[in-house]
Design an enzyme around this catalytic site. Structure first.
Site, short mmCIF file in Angstrom:
data_model
loop_
_atom_site.label_atom_id
_atom_site.label_comp_id
_atom_site.label_asym_id
_atom_site.label_seq_id
_atom_site.Cartn_x
_atom_site.Cartn_y
_atom_site.Cartn_z
N PRO A 27 49.41 26.37 40.40
CA PRO A 27 47.19 25.84 39.84
C PRO A 27 46.69 27.33 39.17
O PRO A 27 46.90 28.61 39.39
CB PRO A 27 46.72 26.06 41.49
N ASN A 28 46.40 27.11 38.65
CA ASN A 28 45.51 28.58 37.72
C ASN A 28 46.01 28.60 36.88
O ASN A 28 45.47 29.43 35.81
CB ASN A 28 44.20 28.99 38.81
N ARG A 68 41.30 33.91 32.52
CA ARG A 68 40.56 34.54 33.89
C ARG A 68 41.70 35.63 34.08
O ARG A 68 42.04 36.04 33.87
CB ARG A 68 42.20 33.16 34.88
N TYR A 126 45.91 39.86 35.00
CA TYR A 126 46.69 39.23 33.91
C TYR A 126 46.82 38.87 32.72
O TYR A 126 47.71 38.85 31.77
CB TYR A 126 46.40 37.48 34.54
N ASN A 169 56.72 29.80 38.95
CA ASN A 169 55.87 30.73 39.25
C ASN A 169 54.88 29.84 40.66
O ASN A 169 53.87 29.35 39.44
CB ASN A 169 55.00 31.35 38.35
N ALA A 200 48.94 30.60 44.17
CA ALA A 200 48.40 30.63 44.81
C ALA A 200 49.48 30.19 45.61
O ALA A 200 48.69 30.08 47.47
CB ALA A 200 46.76 30.72 44.63
N GLU A 203 62.43 33.27 41.83
CA GLU A 203 60.28 33.16 41.87
C GLU A 203 59.78 34.39 40.81
O GLU A 203 60.55 34.77 40.76
CB GLU A 203 59.88 33.67 43.46
N HIS A 220 56.72 36.40 39.54
CA HIS A 220 54.55 36.51 38.91
C HIS A 220 54.57 37.74 38.36
O HIS A 220 55.40 38.59 38.12
CB HIS A 220 53.91 37.36 40.71
N ARG A 235 48.25 44.09 46.04
CA ARG A 235 47.08 43.43 45.74
C ARG A 235 46.72 42.92 47.38
O ARG A 235 46.96 43.77 48.30
CB ARG A 235 47.34 42.08 44.98
C1 DQA Z 1 50.85 35.01 40.36
C2 DQA Z 1 49.66 35.78 42.28
C3 DQA Z 1 49.16 35.25 43.14
O1 DQA Z 1 48.71 35.90 44.11
C4 DQA Z 1 48.09 34.26 42.33
O2 DQA Z 1 47.45 33.22 42.85
C5 DQA Z 1 47.99 34.10 40.83
C6 DQA Z 1 49.35 34.34 39.88
C7 DQA Z 1 51.29 35.90 39.78
O3 DQA Z 1 51.41 35.59 38.74
O4 DQA Z 1 50.77 36.76 39.85
O5 DQA Z 1 47.31 32.58 40.27
O6 DQA Z 1 51.27 33.53 40.90
#
Ligand code: DQA
Length: 151
Positions: A10-11, A18, A23, A74, A77, A98, A100, A107
């Protein structure tokens, strides 16, 4: 040719707009183009998807077993909340990497726990787009290994 499923949670469709301080300015399209270039160069078939819906991600992982040799994800959240995605990964039996963009362990406290990490083969975090390129290279190794075992 081995096949790898790439899932953006998501997002991540909002990358570039964003929270740029965390990011960066890179967009999801740019990340996907880079991954596709690696796929072509390494002769690996990639299927790339992004979803804001937990159930959709669960269903896609649920169908992945016979079609793919590895998954790169990835979970965004959902990393920190989703027992359902974790269970889907376990049920798939596929090797999973996985990734990120950010270093989730540096964080907020609620991001420092991944429900996904204990059920994946390994992870890459904190390197921006390079988390994805390093992660894809790891997934290619795992996918080739998995394809050989299936033969
Ligand atoms: C994320 C880290 C997560 O905590 C966050 O909710 C994201 C992006 C990252 O790629 O750093 O949406 O997965």
């Amino acid at each position: 040719m081995v096949k790898i499923l790439i899932i953006h949670g998501p997002n991540l469709d909002l990358l570039g707009k964003r929270e740029q301080g965390i990011y960066g300015k890179i967009t999801l399209q740019q990340i996907n183009n880079t991954l596709k270039d690696i796929g072509k160069a390494r002769k690996v078939k990639l299927k790339i998807m992004q979803s804001n819906h937990e159930g959709e991600i669960v269903s896609i992982i649920g169908r992945a077993k016979n079609e793919f040799n590895a998954i790169l994800i990835n979970p965004a959240a959902y990393t920190h909340t989703s027992v359902a995605i974790r269970d889907a990964i376990l049920a798939s039996g596929l090797p999973v990497v996985e990734v990120h963009l950010s270093n989730i362990y540096a964080r907020e406290e609620f991001r420092q726990k991944s429900l996904i990490s204990p059920v994946v083969r390994g992870g890459v975090y904190g390197f921006g787009i390079n988390s994805y390129t390093l992660g894809l290279n790891a997934a290619i190794l795992l996918a080739r290994d998995n394809a050989q075992k299936r033969r």
